[in-house]
Design an enzyme around this catalytic site. Structure first.
Site, PDB file in Angstrom:
ATOM      1  CG  ASP A  96      38.058  37.185  42.159  1.00 42.82           C
ATOM      2  OD1 ASP A  96      37.689  37.982  43.050  1.00 42.82           O
ATOM      3  OD2 ASP A  96      39.257  36.943  41.922  1.00 42.82           O
ATOM      4  CE  LYS A 146      32.961  28.174  43.740  1.00 43.67           C
ATOM      5  NZ  LYS A 146      32.425  27.517  44.941  1.00 43.67           N
ATOM      6  CG  MET A 151      42.682  30.442  48.019  1.00 42.83           C
ATOM      7  SD  MET A 151      43.096  30.681  46.270  1.00 42.83           S
ATOM      8  CE  MET A 151      44.892  30.585  46.335  1.00 42.83           C
TER       9      MET A 151
END
Length: 254
Positions: free
Chosen positions: A40, A61, A176
């Protein structure tokens, strides 16, 4: 059966907070040996640059800002291993600290794919400490809670009891959680936490462009906006966040 391809092996590897020198020796060796690395964005650009482009796949993404579905990643791990590959699933921090490593372990086990977990340095600890903030301190706190600021959006309600966390008096580290910062700081305030409680935001901890912003429970949202702090970032809430002011001159060479 003659000619049948032997099943490969999957390594769920933690890359640490982003500095390539904080990779474990085992993690670095596996990156060199892997046929394919599924990664990632969180491992950081310097770590990703260690992997030849023809041996890595981005499962973070995609174009247009959409997240790769976890179901796709799970299926891809199984597919690559069944083709006989040695596969590294590279994650930021540690594979199982809000890294969905637990889900991937179950998928691999259910499909009879050999796998191994390779722990990494979690950014929940590394992020604060490289900014001069110990998550525990014998003169201040004896407990620390790690919380995700990005829960499963399909949940009917949050599983995080901010009132209970406020009552512990310990350090709260939110991963996050930059986007949700106004929500949980308000929840902690409503639960009785002192609005003057120190808070720090550590953006891109250990990366070359690391930034740190500090404030209080009452001011940190305005600080975030003024300094344009963006993900990935760690939020540290508690008296230990105030320790940074005592050591920052030596950390930053001012």
């Amino acid at each position: 059966m003659s000619g049948q391809t032997a099943v490969g092996k999957v390594y769920l590897v933690g890359s640490g907070p982003g500095d390539p020198e904080l990779l474990t020796v085992k993690a670095r060796r596996l990156l060199d040996e892997a046929d394919v690395v599924l990664h990632d964005k969180l491992p950081g650009p310097e770590i990703l640059d260690l992997i030849p482009e023809d041996r890595r796949e981005d499962v973070g993404k995609r174009a247009g800002g959409e997240w790769t579905p976890q179901e796709y990643t799970n299926a891809r791990l199984v597919e690559l291993a069944q083709e006989g590959n040695t596969v590294v699933r590279l994650k930021g921090g540690d594979p199982t600290v809000f890294g969905r490593g637990g889900e991937e372990m179950v998928t691999l086990a259910e499909n009879e794919i050999p796998f191994e977990v390779v722990p990494g340095i979690t950014s929940a600890i590394a992020g604060p400490e490289v900014a001069g903030i110990p998550v525990t301190h014998r003169d201040h706190v004896s407990s620390v809670s790690f919380v995700t600021g990005h829960e499963d959006p399909t949940k009917d309600e949050s599983a995080v009891d901010w009132g209970a966390l406020a009552a512990t008096g310990g350090t709260i580290v939110v991963l996050m959680g930059v986007g949700k910062l106004p929500d949980y700081t308000a929840a902690l305030h409503e639960a009785g936490m002192d609005p003057e409680t120190p808070v720090a935001l550590v953006e891109r901890a250990t990366w070359p462009d690391q930034r740190v912003a500090t404030g209080t429970l009452e001011t940190i949202v305005d600080v975030r906006d003024a300094k344009d702090i963006e993900p990935p970032a760690i939020t540290v809430i508690g008296t230990v966040a105030g320790q940074r002011a005592r050591v920052v001159e030596f950390l930053e060479g001012d």
